[in-house]
Design a protein around this motif. Sequence first.
Motif, mmCIF file in Angstrom:
data_model
loop_
_atom_site.group_PDB
_atom_site.id
_atom_site.type_symbol
_atom_site.label_atom_id
_atom_site.label_comp_id
_atom_site.label_asym_id
_atom_site.label_seq_id
_atom_site.Cartn_x
_atom_site.Cartn_y
_atom_site.Cartn_z
ATOM 1 N N THR A 1 -54.614 -5.275 46.776
ATOM 2 C CA THR A 1 -54.238 -7.404 46.780
ATOM 3 C C THR A 1 -53.565 -8.193 47.623
ATOM 4 O OG1 THR A 1 -52.859 -7.541 45.039
ATOM 5 C CG2 THR A 1 -55.255 -7.692 44.544
ATOM 6 N N SER A 2 -53.212 -9.323 48.532
ATOM 7 C CA SER A 2 -52.142 -9.958 49.184
ATOM 8 C C SER A 2 -51.505 -9.480 48.276
ATOM 9 C CB SER A 2 -52.910 -11.484 49.458
ATOM 10 O OG SER A 2 -53.118 -12.002 47.984
ATOM 11 N N GLU A 3 -50.992 -10.481 46.974
ATOM 12 C CA GLU A 3 -49.545 -10.429 46.562
ATOM 13 C C GLU A 3 -48.914 -8.940 45.934
ATOM 14 O OE1 GLU A 3 -48.164 -11.075 42.155
ATOM 15 O OE2 GLU A 3 -50.288 -11.493 42.235
ATOM 16 N N SER A 4 -50.117 -7.535 46.109
ATOM 17 C CA SER A 4 -49.403 -6.725 45.986
ATOM 18 C C SER A 4 -49.190 -6.006 47.687
ATOM 19 C CB SER A 4 -50.082 -5.548 45.531
ATOM 20 O OG SER A 4 -51.081 -5.234 46.272
ATOM 21 N N ILE A 5 -49.270 -6.791 48.649
ATOM 22 C CA ILE A 5 -48.932 -6.671 49.875
ATOM 23 C C ILE A 5 -47.616 -6.701 50.200
ATOM 24 C CG2 ILE A 5 -49.629 -6.854 52.584
ATOM 25 C CD1 ILE A 5 -52.276 -6.517 51.684
ATOM 26 N N ARG A 6 -47.458 -8.470 49.979
ATOM 27 C CA ARG A 6 -46.365 -8.780 49.802
ATOM 28 C C ARG A 6 -45.358 -8.684 49.185
ATOM 29 N NH1 ARG A 6 -46.863 -13.959 47.726
ATOM 30 N NH2 ARG A 6 -48.960 -13.825 48.544
ATOM 31 N N GLN A 7 -45.094 -8.114 48.147
ATOM 32 C CA GLN A 7 -44.156 -7.315 47.375
ATOM 33 C C GLN A 7 -44.096 -5.517 47.126
ATOM 34 O OE1 GLN A 7 -45.421 -8.390 43.633
ATOM 35 N NE2 GLN A 7 -45.029 -9.913 43.292
ATOM 36 N N GLN A 8 -44.469 -5.118 48.835
ATOM 37 C CA GLN A 8 -45.344 -3.543 49.047
ATOM 38 C C GLN A 8 -43.741 -2.724 49.766
ATOM 39 O OE1 GLN A 8 -47.162 -1.067 47.978
ATOM 40 N NE2 GLN A 8 -45.757 0.115 48.771
ATOM 41 N N ALA A 9 -42.441 -2.013 49.009
ATOM 42 C CA ALA A 9 -41.167 -1.424 49.799
ATOM 43 C C ALA A 9 -41.543 0.129 49.610
ATOM 44 C CB ALA A 9 -40.297 -1.979 48.366
ATOM 45 N N PHE A 10 -40.745 0.433 50.566
ATOM 46 C CA PHE A 10 -40.673 1.452 51.156
ATOM 47 C C PHE A 10 -39.565 2.227 50.992
ATOM 48 C CE2 PHE A 10 -44.634 -0.156 53.239
ATOM 49 C CZ PHE A 10 -45.559 0.040 53.152
ATOM 50 N N THR A 11 -39.143 3.819 50.576
ATOM 51 C CA THR A 11 -38.323 3.947 51.007
ATOM 52 C C THR A 11 -37.632 3.884 52.636
ATOM 53 O OG1 THR A 11 -38.991 5.628 48.970
ATOM 54 C CG2 THR A 11 -37.028 6.342 50.725
ATOM 55 N N ALA B 1 -54.879 0.992 51.342
ATOM 56 C CA ALA B 1 -55.023 -0.733 51.744
ATOM 57 C C ALA B 1 -56.623 -0.833 52.211
ATOM 58 C CB ALA B 1 -54.061 -1.379 52.976
ATOM 59 N N ARG B 2 -57.409 0.411 53.236
ATOM 60 C CA ARG B 2 -58.443 -0.071 54.159
ATOM 61 C C ARG B 2 -59.407 0.479 52.902
ATOM 62 N NH1 ARG B 2 -55.519 3.750 56.443
ATOM 63 N NH2 ARG B 2 -54.915 3.168 58.535
ATOM 64 N N ARG B 3 -59.079 1.195 51.856
ATOM 65 C CA ARG B 3 -60.496 1.184 50.755
ATOM 66 C C ARG B 3 -59.928 0.347 50.250
ATOM 67 N NH1 ARG B 3 -58.058 6.510 50.472
ATOM 68 N NH2 ARG B 3 -56.530 5.845 48.826
ATOM 69 N N ALA B 4 -59.625 -0.768 49.925
ATOM 70 C CA ALA B 4 -59.491 -1.667 48.828
ATOM 71 C C ALA B 4 -59.792 -2.782 49.987
ATOM 72 C CB ALA B 4 -58.466 -2.312 48.841
ATOM 73 N N TYR B 5 -59.951 -3.078 51.124
ATOM 74 C CA TYR B 5 -60.190 -3.629 51.566
ATOM 75 C C TYR B 5 -61.827 -3.309 52.063
ATOM 76 C CZ TYR B 5 -61.156 -7.495 55.552
ATOM 77 O OH TYR B 5 -61.313 -8.429 56.215
ATOM 78 N N HIS B 6 -62.981 -2.418 52.431
ATOM 79 C CA HIS B 6 -63.963 -2.386 52.786
ATOM 80 C C HIS B 6 -64.389 -1.850 51.273
ATOM 81 C CE1 HIS B 6 -63.167 -2.050 56.473
ATOM 82 N NE2 HIS B 6 -62.428 -1.351 56.356
ATOM 83 N N ALA B 7 -64.016 -2.261 49.787
ATOM 84 C CA ALA B 7 -64.319 -1.732 48.855
ATOM 85 C C ALA B 7 -65.829 -2.785 48.564
ATOM 86 C CB ALA B 7 -63.512 -2.287 47.613
ATOM 87 N N GLN B 8 -66.863 -2.255 47.427
ATOM 88 C CA GLN B 8 -67.916 -3.240 47.203
ATOM 89 C C GLN B 8 -67.184 -3.831 45.982
ATOM 90 O OE1 GLN B 8 -70.804 -3.222 49.085
ATOM 91 N NE2 GLN B 8 -69.983 -2.045 50.469
ATOM 92 N N PRO B 9 -67.903 -5.540 46.029
ATOM 93 C CA PRO B 9 -68.026 -6.839 45.080
ATOM 94 C C PRO B 9 -67.839 -5.544 43.642
ATOM 95 C CG PRO B 9 -68.828 -7.310 47.436
ATOM 96 C CD PRO B 9 -69.375 -5.858 47.233
ATOM 97 N N GLY B 10 -67.052 -6.375 42.868
ATOM 98 C CA GLY B 10 -66.690 -5.913 41.827
ATOM 99 C C GLY B 10 -66.298 -4.248 41.615
#
Length: 181
Positions: free
Chosen positions: A40-50, A25-34
Amino acid sequence: MSTTFPRARKLGYDIDQVEDFLEDARRAYHAQPGEQTLVTSESIRQQAFTMKKHGYAPSHVDAALERLEDAFATKERERAFREQGDQAWYASARENAQVLLDRMVRPRGRRFRRVGFFTLGYAVREVDQLADRISAYFQAGRPLSIEDLRKTAFPAQRGGYNEAQVDVVIDSVIDVMLAVR
């Protein structure tokens, strides 16, 4: 030893999975445009952990994920404003809201696909009550928060609504609400 979140007394989220996801998430948030990212916000909402013994306390991780989802949604909206313009962005959000509203105003008991009689699904009455609240939010501006939707849990019922379909629609409502925030 990681201390990002408090530990659960018994079962909690797998620490390594949470830390790996947060790093992605840190890498994605600081990624350059393109630059392509997996988070994504959607993948965060659907994230599950063991669940693991003495893992991270779920309530703390879930609260952090909600804040992270909000931050990603804001960034995604700002990027879309730059790429499409705010008129196109809001037009798309209105279009999505109308599709959702059309489902919410269907007759009670017929808003979602039903599972077979011997299969458990979401309790129809409770889902319909939430659908009425969503409808009032879209039509009359009645109060409904993203938090209300995130915390919604439905009891099980034989022959109830298809859980996956209801979950997807609630996620879509959240997407619209985040888009116009």
